[in-house]
Design a protein around this motif. Structure first.
Motif, PDB file in Angstrom:
ATOM      1  N   PRO A  31       0.797  -1.242   0.000  1.00  0.00           N
ATOM      2  CA  PRO A  31       0.000   0.000   0.000  1.00  0.00           C
ATOM      3  C   PRO A  31       0.824   1.283   0.000  1.00  0.00           C
ATOM      4  O   PRO A  31       0.407   2.284  -0.581  1.00  0.00           O
ATOM      5  CB  PRO A  31      -0.833  -0.131   1.282  1.00  0.00           C
ATOM      6  CG  PRO A  31      -0.974  -1.603   1.493  1.00  0.00           C
ATOM      7  CD  PRO A  31       0.321  -2.199   1.028  1.00  0.00           C
ATOM      8  N   THR A  32       2.007   1.295   0.649  1.00  0.00           N
ATOM      9  CA  THR A  32       2.787   2.534   0.698  1.00  0.00           C
ATOM     10  C   THR A  32       3.312   2.955  -0.676  1.00  0.00           C
ATOM     11  O   THR A  32       3.736   4.104  -0.847  1.00  0.00           O
ATOM     12  CB  THR A  32       3.985   2.383   1.653  1.00  0.00           C
ATOM     13  OG1 THR A  32       4.816   1.304   1.209  1.00  0.00           O
ATOM     14  CG2 THR A  32       3.505   2.109   3.069  1.00  0.00           C
ATOM     15  N   LYS A  33       3.289   2.053  -1.648  1.00  0.00           N
ATOM     16  CA  LYS A  33       3.763   2.398  -2.997  1.00  0.00           C
ATOM     17  C   LYS A  33       2.707   3.169  -3.789  1.00  0.00           C
ATOM     18  O   LYS A  33       3.007   3.709  -4.858  1.00  0.00           O
ATOM     19  CB  LYS A  33       4.165   1.130  -3.760  1.00  0.00           C
ATOM     20  CG  LYS A  33       5.220   0.299  -3.059  1.00  0.00           C
ATOM     21  CD  LYS A  33       6.485   1.084  -2.773  1.00  0.00           C
ATOM     22  CE  LYS A  33       7.553   0.212  -2.107  1.00  0.00           C
ATOM     23  NZ  LYS A  33       8.784   0.966  -1.772  1.00  0.00           N
ATOM     24  N   ASP A  34       1.482   3.193  -3.312  1.00  0.00           N
ATOM     25  CA  ASP A  34       0.397   3.999  -3.896  1.00  0.00           C
ATOM     26  C   ASP A  34       0.239   3.764  -5.397  1.00  0.00           C
ATOM     27  O   ASP A  34       0.210   4.707  -6.203  1.00  0.00           O
ATOM     28  CB  ASP A  34       0.622   5.486  -3.615  1.00  0.00           C
ATOM     29  CG  ASP A  34      -0.663   6.296  -3.821  1.00  0.00           C
ATOM     30  OD1 ASP A  34      -1.757   5.688  -3.862  1.00  0.00           O
ATOM     31  OD2 ASP A  34      -0.576   7.529  -3.950  1.00  0.00           O
ATOM     32  N   LEU A  35       0.078   2.508  -5.773  1.00  0.00           N
ATOM     33  CA  LEU A  35      -0.178   2.191  -7.176  1.00  0.00           C
ATOM     34  C   LEU A  35      -1.562   2.650  -7.608  1.00  0.00           C
ATOM     35  O   LEU A  35      -1.818   2.800  -8.811  1.00  0.00           O
ATOM     36  CB  LEU A  35      -0.031   0.683  -7.395  1.00  0.00           C
ATOM     37  CG  LEU A  35       1.388   0.122  -7.211  1.00  0.00           C
ATOM     38  CD1 LEU A  35       1.389  -1.385  -7.429  1.00  0.00           C
ATOM     39  CD2 LEU A  35       2.358   0.805  -8.147  1.00  0.00           C
ATOM     40  N   ILE A  36      -2.446   2.894  -6.670  1.00  0.00           N
ATOM     41  CA  ILE A  36      -3.782   3.398  -6.995  1.00  0.00           C
ATOM     42  C   ILE A  36      -3.668   4.763  -7.669  1.00  0.00           C
ATOM     43  O   ILE A  36      -4.276   5.012  -8.727  1.00  0.00           O
ATOM     44  CB  ILE A  36      -4.652   3.481  -5.734  1.00  0.00           C
ATOM     45  CG1 ILE A  36      -4.798   2.098  -5.085  1.00  0.00           C
ATOM     46  CG2 ILE A  36      -6.006   4.070  -6.065  1.00  0.00           C
ATOM     47  CD1 ILE A  36      -5.441   1.065  -5.960  1.00  0.00           C
ATOM     48  N   SER A  37      -2.872   5.654  -7.084  1.00  0.00           N
ATOM     49  CA  SER A  37      -2.676   6.967  -7.706  1.00  0.00           C
ATOM     50  C   SER A  37      -1.982   6.834  -9.054  1.00  0.00           C
ATOM     51  O   SER A  37      -2.305   7.563 -10.005  1.00  0.00           O
ATOM     52  CB  SER A  37      -1.844   7.865  -6.786  1.00  0.00           C
ATOM     53  OG  SER A  37      -2.559   8.219  -5.623  1.00  0.00           O
ATOM     54  N   LEU A  38      -1.057   5.901  -9.165  1.00  0.00           N
ATOM     55  CA  LEU A  38      -0.367   5.696 -10.439  1.00  0.00           C
ATOM     56  C   LEU A  38      -1.336   5.243 -11.526  1.00  0.00           C
ATOM     57  O   LEU A  38      -1.268   5.719 -12.664  1.00  0.00           O
ATOM     58  CB  LEU A  38       0.756   4.663 -10.255  1.00  0.00           C
ATOM     59  CG  LEU A  38       1.522   4.268 -11.521  1.00  0.00           C
ATOM     60  CD1 LEU A  38       2.162   5.481 -12.170  1.00  0.00           C
ATOM     61  CD2 LEU A  38       2.562   3.199 -11.205  1.00  0.00           C
ATOM     62  N   LEU A  39      -2.250   4.345 -11.187  1.00  0.00           N
ATOM     63  CA  LEU A  39      -3.224   3.873 -12.182  1.00  0.00           C
ATOM     64  C   LEU A  39      -4.154   4.992 -12.614  1.00  0.00           C
ATOM     65  O   LEU A  39      -4.477   5.127 -13.811  1.00  0.00           O
ATOM     66  CB  LEU A  39      -4.013   2.693 -11.613  1.00  0.00           C
ATOM     67  CG  LEU A  39      -3.225   1.376 -11.479  1.00  0.00           C
ATOM     68  CD1 LEU A  39      -4.017   0.361 -10.670  1.00  0.00           C
ATOM     69  CD2 LEU A  39      -2.887   0.811 -12.854  1.00  0.00           C
ATOM     70  N   HIS A  40      -4.597   5.817 -11.677  1.00  0.00           N
ATOM     71  CA  HIS A  40      -5.453   6.952 -12.042  1.00  0.00           C
ATOM     72  C   HIS A  40      -4.684   7.951 -12.899  1.00  0.00           C
ATOM     73  O   HIS A  40      -5.234   8.512 -13.864  1.00  0.00           O
ATOM     74  CB  HIS A  40      -5.980   7.632 -10.776  1.00  0.00           C
ATOM     75  CG  HIS A  40      -7.109   6.898 -10.125  1.00  0.00           C
ATOM     76  ND1 HIS A  40      -8.368   6.791 -10.701  1.00  0.00           N
ATOM     77  CD2 HIS A  40      -7.173   6.232  -8.933  1.00  0.00           C
ATOM     78  CE1 HIS A  40      -9.154   6.093  -9.892  1.00  0.00           C
ATOM     79  NE2 HIS A  40      -8.456   5.739  -8.811  1.00  0.00           N
TER      80      HIS A  40
END
Length: 576
Positions: free
Chosen positions: A322-331
């Motif tokens: 979770p700390t890598k924040d791939l969610i923001s990267l995908l958006h």
């Protein structure tokens, strides 16, 4: 010289936290003799075995932190009184609230409370050396009662005053675990007492063992922290009652301050760690920034080649959590793909633990939702704009090929210490887009684009700017590789520590005075070259006696000479 290398949960165990850089350091300093003193965190770690060691490693002594054997010693009246006084002072120091105006995260680096904690710590160590039985005493009912009195005393921490009996028992048990290095038999003349220098590869228990070697045997201490132990404790201390967390935080805070105060030199791995150490009381004059060393040769072929697999591909490499924040990267990539339909995103890495596996599943589901037309093949490499891969497959056989797979490497983390993946991308000559966390700005140094964390729009704009400008990508990639080769290689790391070792030893007093047959001192009986193996190191046919003959705490029997030659310390990116 003989180096006592102190590790906790790392080298020489396979897969240890600090195993890689310690192994490179030991192999790079083959002119010195190393003795390794390793504290293991679990039985599983010990069962995993050790790394192969070079021939100049003299011995390896290990001790578990996950268990403590009771030696069966029962204290008499005098020993019980010594323990009650020393442990009472330690508990009182832990329960004392900071002075008004003192920062919550920064204890006093000097003064009565700092001396109180240190004196109590060393008194317990001397008791363990003289009598034994400390592990049992720390787990006794008497220890819990002493801790309770300190928590109930006027001026104690608010959280400590609210401690219940179960909280006190749990706190006493955790303090006993943290104090296990005090009971080790490492500090005699056949152990760390024979070392010229103790090098603690991390803070915490390893630094505590170094403090005891300094106090009991007079061995100078060097502390290296690539990840600040105190910060890691704060981030991971989420379990337990408030009273337990408060007491343990106070212990680790004061232990860090004591280690920084007593160490001859402290080497943070970056400015981010350096700021933490300064807040905890480290003297700026003792701080020398030494960056971790990376093996650059494995990235040479990719770094010297200007070609890339696809000029429209973004690459993310790392451990999925979770700390890598791939969610923001995908958006962010969804915005990039709308404006540049040729763009692709390759996420290369494996999940870490149960949380990482669940997070990876969430990311895959989000990718399928953001790109519904390609949802069926979202996990494969092909025409799909997003792919999830692991290193070792046919498309990505090794780490260097992972960075070679695209034109721009992206780091989207919200928490980061020293960004290893970013340095690897720089060694591969890749332009980077990163979030401003941890030591990222310090590492990049103007050779890449940096955006605020958790800001998909800024991340997308930076990625688009580099995808649309190949000349700028090439220019930034070349500058990044040059910077990484200058600052972040194994050679730079080893050279820095070679100079630091000599600098510390040049300021360390001789711990034994050699005398002739008539008892007269020989000022130059232990010359500097005695530290270097050779024919001149044959055993001296001289009788030696301790400098402090008849003192309460005589000096150890090891011969250590002051090195008169001061060598400049080549430190990458740091200043004394």
């Amino acid at each position: 010289m003989r180096i006592g290398l102190l590790t906790e949960g790392g080298y020489p165990y396979v897969g240890g936290d600090a195993g890689l850089w310690c192994d490179r350091l030991v192999r790079g300093l083959g002119q010195h003799e190393f003795d390794i003193y390793a504290l293991s965190r679990s039985e599983r770690q010990e069962a995993g075995g050790r790394l192969p060691l070079p021939p100049h490693v003299g011995r390896v002594r290990t001790a578990p932190l996950w268990s403590a054997a009771d030696d069966g010693v029962v204290y008499g009246r005098r020993a019980r009184r010594r323990f009650a006084e020393a442990y009472g002072e330690l508990a009182a120091a832990l329960c004392t609230a900071p002075e008004p105006g003192t920062s919550r995260g920064a204890p006093e680096s000097s003064g009565p409370e700092a001396d109180r904690f240190g004196n109590a710590l060393y008194a317990l160590a001397e008791l363990a050396r003289d009598e034994g039985g400390l592990a049992g005493a720390l787990r006794s009912e008497a220890a819990a009662r002493v801790l309770e009195r300190s928590c109930r005393a006027p001026g104690a921490l608010r959280a400590a005053r609210a401690a219940r009996v179960p909280d006190l028992l749990e706190a006493a048990a955790r303090l006993e675990r943290a104090l296990r290095p005090l009971s080790l038999d490492w500090y005699e003349d056949d152990g760390l007492g024979s070392a010229d220098l103790c090098h603690a590869a991390t803070g915490g228990a390893a630094a505590l063992a170094g403090l005891l070697a300094r106090h009991l045997a007079g061995v100078p201490l060097l502390v290296t922290e690539y990840g600040v132990h105190l910060r890691a404790h704060y981030l991971g201390a989420s379990d337990g009652a408030p009273a337990v967390r408060a007491l343990l935080a106070s212990f680790h805070r004061r232990l860090a301050a004591e280690a920084y105060r007593r160490a001859a030199c402290v080497t943070p791995g970056n400015t981010h760690a350096r700021r933490w150490q300064e807040r905890c009381g480290a003297d700026r004059a003792k701080l020398v920034t030494v960056y971790p060393g990376m093996e650059a040769s494995r990235f040479t072929d990719v770094g010297e080649s200007a070609d890339c697999a696809d000029p429209y591909t973004l690459v993310w490499v790392g451990r999925v959590e979770p700390t890598k924040d791939l969610i923001s990267l995908l958006h962010a990539f969804a915005d990039v793909h709308r404006k540049e339909p040729k763009a692709r995103l390759r996420i290369i890495g494996s999940a870490a633990g149960a949380d990482g596996t669940a997070y990876l599943g969430h990311c895959r589901a989000l990718a399928a939702q953001l790109f519904p037309d390609e949802a069926e093949g979202v996990h494969a490499v092909g025409d799909n704009p997003v792919s999830f891969e692991e290193i070792g497959g046919p498309e990505v056989p090794d780490l260097a090929e992972a960075y070679a797979a695209g034109a721009v490497v992206v780091l989207s983390s919200v928490v980061e210490g020293f960004p290893i993946s970013l340095v690897e991308a720089m060694l591969c000559g890749r332009a980077t887009v990163s979030t401003d966390v941890g030591a990222v700005v310090e590492v990049i140094g103007g050779t890449g684009l940096v955006v605020p964390p958790r800001n998909p729009r800024a991340l997308a704009e930076a990625c688009l700017a580099l995808l649309r400008d190949p000349e700028r990508r090439e220019r930034l990639g070349a500058a990044a590789r040059a910077r990484a080769l200058e600052l972040f290689t194994v050679e730079q790391n080893v050279a820095a520590f070679r100079g630091i070792y000599l600098e510390i030893l040049s300021h360390s007093p001789v711990r034994r005075v050699l005398v002739d047959g008539a008892g007269e001192p020989l000022p130059f009986g232990a010359p500097a070259e005695a530290q270097v193996p050779g024919r001149w190191t044959d055993p001296l046919r001289l009788r030696a006696r301790p400098r402090w003959a008849g003192a309460a705490h005589p000096a150890p029997d090891a011969v250590s000479a002051t090195v008169p030659l001061k060598e400049s310390v080549p430190v990458a990116g740091g200043a004394r």
